[in-house]
Design an enzyme around this catalytic site. Sequence first.
Site, PDB file in Angstrom:
ATOM      1  CE1 TYR A 334      40.606 108.826  42.707  1.00 12.65           C
ATOM      2  CE2 TYR A 334      42.464 108.348  44.130  1.00 12.65           C
ATOM      3  CZ  TYR A 334      41.771 108.118  42.975  1.00 12.65           C
ATOM      4  OH  TYR A 334      42.231 107.197  42.066  1.00 12.65           O
ATOM      5  CB  CYS A 335      36.435 108.613  44.219  1.00 10.13           C
ATOM      6  SG  CYS A 335      35.156 107.433  43.706  1.00 10.13           S
ATOM      7  CB  ILE A 336      32.781 108.616  47.383  1.00  5.75           C
ATOM      8  CG1 ILE A 336      31.522 108.882  48.202  1.00  5.75           C
ATOM      9  CG2 ILE A 336      33.881 108.068  48.261  1.00  5.75           C
ATOM     10  CD1 ILE A 336      30.988 107.624  48.875  1.00  5.75           C
TER      11      ILE A 336
END
Length: 601
Positions: A334-336
């Site tokens: 998720y994301c980074i």
Amino acid sequence: MTTKESGTDHPDAPNLEKLTENLEHVETLSKRLVEALSHKRQLPASLQGPNQELFAKAATAYVQEMMQNPAKIVEHQIDYWKQTVTHYVEAQQTLAKGKLEAPEDHTPRDRRFKNPLWETHPYFNFLKQQYMMNAAAVDQAVADIDGLDPDERKRVEYFSRQIVDLFAPTNFLASNPDALERAVQTDGQSLVDGLENLVADIEANHGEVQVNLADKSAFTVGENIATTPGEVIFRNRLFELIQYTPTTDQVHQTPLILFPPWINKFYILDLKEQNSLIKWIVDQGFTLFVVSWVNPDASYRDTALDDYIEEGYLTAIREVQEICGVKKVNVVGYCIAGTTLSLTMALLRKRGEDPIKSATLFTTLTDFSDQGEVGVFLDDDFVDGIEQQVGKDGYLSSFFMSRTFSYLRSNDLIYQPAIKSYMMGEAPPAFDLLYWNGDGTNLPAKMAVQYLRGLCQDDRFAQGGFEICGETVTLGDVKTPICAIACETDHIAPWDNSYRGVQQMGSADKTFIMSQSGHIAGIVNPPSKNKYGHYINDDLSLDAPAWQEGATFHEGSWWPRWGKWLAGRSGKKVKARQPGDSTHPALSPAPGTYVTATPSD
């Protein structure tokens, strides 16, 4: 004391004794405020605003435009003066007729000005109309500037808008009818309560003004949020590994590991039973493991991205392989964490290892050639300041991350909450999402600088190669089957930038889904609510606008579609696995200890 005894017969008149008492209380609070502000940390100048050269360039370009094309500038100025004088004359004429009402108002609707007095009262309406004219004039002036490169123009537009938003009349007590009405109704108690809230926030944040968005006493992690049953079955210095208790008799043979971003805590995916993606995954018959990252302090100063991959991602994969007795696992980032998961997959390819059967990326950027709205904070002026600050502290404080993302939506996440808390004296709401939003984590100094310099600024993963764990990797090295979910109005990881990165990955099996809504709501989108739909287009050879134009819209959450995709890559059904095994005993119940630990400064 009755109102008559306090000097007036009017039933709605202020209680002067109560008002005097509150004013005295304000004096006491003011002393606390001064004391709290004296503890403000000394920050590098570059973390307090963009380099002044940016505004100098903008001013120079504007003057040059004025010299080269004076007619255009004069025309805009005359138009602004005409609007302002006309507005003043209309207001005066209305008052001269003995009418306590506002002149005709053609300004656009703005949710900041919801109080009817902004439309009907001549004082408030005059302020609102003049503010809207001023804002439009500033926007026009910035638009008139030539001679700036696109990145400089984007930054000038952004920071000019911040200044305009800051000076909205709603942000000041004397020009906010809601706050003034509340102060009169409460005999000044709302102002006392608001000052109490302000002082408490400053005392809690090292002398910085950071609005508390949620009632922190309303939630306890593990009790009324993050309650899906499971056990921590592994722990090292970087993460705890949680295995969730099955809710089905059988599960898919291939287990799933979810890597959340380490700039936030994982329980955004497990806030409550009704919208918990974690619970939903378990209920679909998957053996789910979730990584809960440590909240680092200064002792993690030299921890790098290499460590997060070796001691984090690769270690978690090996532990799950051993616990479940499988050669391959499925993974989510998720994301980074999706960015770093992509680096991990590229690294494994370079090493000739293949333990990942499929990967899912939530709102993940891997190509940073267009940094979106966050890009205004990724020039050297800010990043130099961050490097200087983390060199001193040993970590990037969650304060900086929270403040940065809040300013991307300043009216919603700074000014409106500040008005309610500090002017209206309201207690923050019991809102689980906002509670999570304020429960951030620090980043190790070395890792933070590596990420900002090598990935965000230099874009080396997409352009030229990024060095990690002794190898140089590119997006083309990612050969794993991919399902990427991006969000249509995501201001942190714009969907088209996410799409562009997926296009460059070397996998022959790629699926791209665009969910409606933003960075959080587009992901935390349970089917039961039927709130946001999603778009599908199998042709990933198209550029982003063409992909969107040719995409088919589907009502409802993307979760079931992804669940089918994942099930097709998760093998046959086997007997449900209970958390841990003989060599991985339960260490603590979910959500574990790292998620609630507070690192020392």
